[in-house]
Design an enzyme around this catalytic site. Structure first.
Site: not given
Ligand code: CIR
Length: 256
Positions: A164, A251
């Site tokens: 991200h 997150c």
């Molecule tokens: C994903 O791949 O969607 C989750 N395992 C990790 C999301 C992390 N979110 C973020 O950095 N905002």
């Protein structure tokens, strides 16, 4: 200033979530302890927490930031880019309905993860990524405009090291932007005071300013030192079990 945050602990099937890495499965109990310490840190920053129940239907649902973009009004529900995560917005919507009089949402064909949205005062940087497409970014931009926010897009689709935008970018306030080396020369960030993160400490770029403190991942001493040198009070937090699942500090909460 933030006064509240929404958090959700990982569920027992947390290791079934998405990750681009193969670093070994996360340790669930350790993840819970790290999540607990994260919640305590937010409270130390003065936030009242809204604790959601773990949701075993969605192994990635501890990463609540991806499901909404919060400005004073309206609350904006996202539509996460990964199909396995789209349903996470349903329970977040229920929670936000009780907190916000007005709601808006990203609609198909738009897709957008909150992790791609970096608020820098009255400006938003919106990442175009594997998860956020142009339709989603435009929709968000149009939803932000009436509330007086400007926005610009930052294409990170060629950067394979970050999932991200906020994996490599954070706004500290006072015109200071934390950036990984791969983003440091982008035209979009001209005019900001850049706090550069060394390539070997890149994970630390996902730090979070919460009121008088900056939450930082533990184990990145050069970066923490540079923040302290700028006068910030830091709270280092163990993040190993979230890093394994491609997640960072920002997150794990929705702050508002
Ligand atoms: C994903 O791949 O969607 C989750 N395992 C990790 C999301 C992390 N979110 C973020 O950095 N905002």
């Amino acid at each position: 200033m933030f006064s509240r945050a929404i958090v959700r602990p990982p569920g027992t099937n947390y290791a079934d979530g998405l990750t681009r890495f193969a670093p070994g499965a996360p340790d669930y109990k350790r993840a819970l302890r790290q999540h607990g310490a994260y919640c305590e840190a937010l409270q130390r920053c003065g936030l009242e927490l809204i604790h959601l129940e773990a949701d075993e239907s969605y192994p990635d649902s501890t990463f609540v930031e991806d499901t909404a973009v919060l400005i004073p009004t309206p609350a904006i529900l996202t539509l996460p880019g990964a199909d396995s995560r789209m349903g996470e917005v349903v329970s977040i919507k229920e929670t936000l309905c009780g907190l916000y009089p007005r709601m808006a949402s990203i609609q198909e064909p738009g897709r957008l993860d909150g992790g791609d949205v970096c608020e820098a005062g009255k400006h938003f940087f919106i990442g175009l990524s594997e998860r956020t497409n142009e339709a989603g970014a435009w929709q968000l931009s149009e939803l932000l405009t009436p509330s007086g926010y400007t926005s610009s897009f930052v294409d990170i689709r060629t950067l394979k090291d970050i999932l991200h935008l906020k994996s490599g970018l954070a706004y500290l306030g006072d015109n200071q932007l934390v950036v990984i080396e791969a983003l440091a020369n982008r035209e979009e960030f001209r005019g900001y005071d850049l706090v550069r993160v060394n390539a070997d400490e890149g994970y630390a770029a996902n730090c979070v300013r919460v009121n008088d403190y900056v939450l930082v991942a533990a184990g990145y001493p050069m970066f923490e030192q540079s923040l302290r040198g700028l006068g910030y009070k830091t709270i280092p937090l163990e993040m190993t079990e979230f890093q394994k699942m491609d997640g960072g500090l920002s997150c794990l909460s929705l702050r508002f």
